[in-house]
Design an enzyme around this catalytic site. Sequence first.
Site: not given
Ligand code: DOR
Length: 437
Positions: A63-64, A94, A305
């Site tokens: 969700l950033r 992350n 993802d």
């Molecule tokens: O493609 C990906 N993007 N794989 C990941 O494991 C992290 C993700 C991201 O946070 O952009």
Amino acid sequence: MRLLFKGGTLVDVAGGGLYRADLLVDDGRIAAIDREIGSEGVEVLDVSGLLVAPGLIDMHVHLREPGHEHKETIASGTAAAVRGGFTAVAAMPNTEPVADSAGVVRLILERARQAGRARVYPICALTKGSCGEQLSPMEELAAAGAVAFSDDGRSVRSARVMRRAMEYAASVGRVVIAHCEDHDLSAGGAMHEGAVATRLGLHGIPAAAEEIVVARDILLAEATGCRLHIAHVSTAGSVRLVREAKARGLPVTAEAAPHHFILTDEAVLGYDTNAKVNPPLRSARDVAAVREGLADGTIDVIATDHAPHAAHEKDVEFDRAPCGIVGLETAVGLVFAELVETGLLSPAQAIAKMSLNPAAILGVEGGRLEAGGPADITVIDPARKEVIDRASFAGKSTNMPFQDREVKGIPVITMVRGKILMRDRLLTNRQVCGGGQ
Ligand code: DOR
């Protein structure tokens, strides 16, 4: 408000079948399910010809927020979720700062409440800052609302740290979601290692970079008794390892993303950075193995993802572009077109992998339609076709390699807590929306 879903086909995810019934919603909960429910004094929704499913749950979403709000926010990401038929998402940690403190968990839950769209379940970091060195304060994070722990985006390099993290997670009753990647083997790689990478002159990431860590983490699950969920399985070898682990009775589950069971590394031809993802798109043999794993139950969950990145970030040389594909608004159509229409999965099996199974793995409510349960409901029109168009997206970012692809089987109603938040692909409340809508 009492609302009656009339004439629909209900999806019995646990039993694996479909049945004709009406469903009554009252005050945010499912009040009754019966063959025929009278419509006096209630608002009626005619859902004949449509599948009425438990609200879909995407257990792997970025969700950033906090920190990367130009890519997505909790408001825009949950708008994308409800537009895509998801009533709940689990948010990866992350962010910036990383979700490794109770303060960040509280912020995420508060922003989700303000947005008032899909439910948001925070996944917290396994290690502080997801740096792979010191363990995060898991007990405090679990108490604040963390449903799982993961350093997704990277692997925990040290088997010693991973072992301790799994012991600790098990002691607080949480599942560990493993991003499996040997960073020494994947270093410098931009796509799957194979003939296409050679042709394009790009460094490759071998399948073994994933499989080595899948094997390690399965062994650690066995040693610690911790529940382990393997994120974004992309290779035939990983599918085999998970299948063998399950056959041995280990507490291991796994997920696959639509791009990994639909596209091969050939999607990268033309250096399309929208097809750059981690783990990378693999060979046709790997795609077939992931599909087989979905069909035989080795892969329990379909998760997107959803990894938003701004257009200007993707609009660079392939080597330098960030990895990620957005998936919330395309997943249902892709799953129905690729797995259900083809007969690989029944509608109930596909929906179980997007509702019941993620709910069980995360230990959250939902995932079934039952009287007394929450009125989180997704209605899908199995006959409706749509051409995927990023211009229609509600999310802030549109990085995905499925533009102009025709899909069939479209979510047409998303109800969360008894409120209809999406109808006919339009959000019913557009005030804090992200991009397209
Ligand atoms: O493609 C990906 N993007 N794989 C990941 O494991 C992290 C993700 C991201 O946070 O952009």
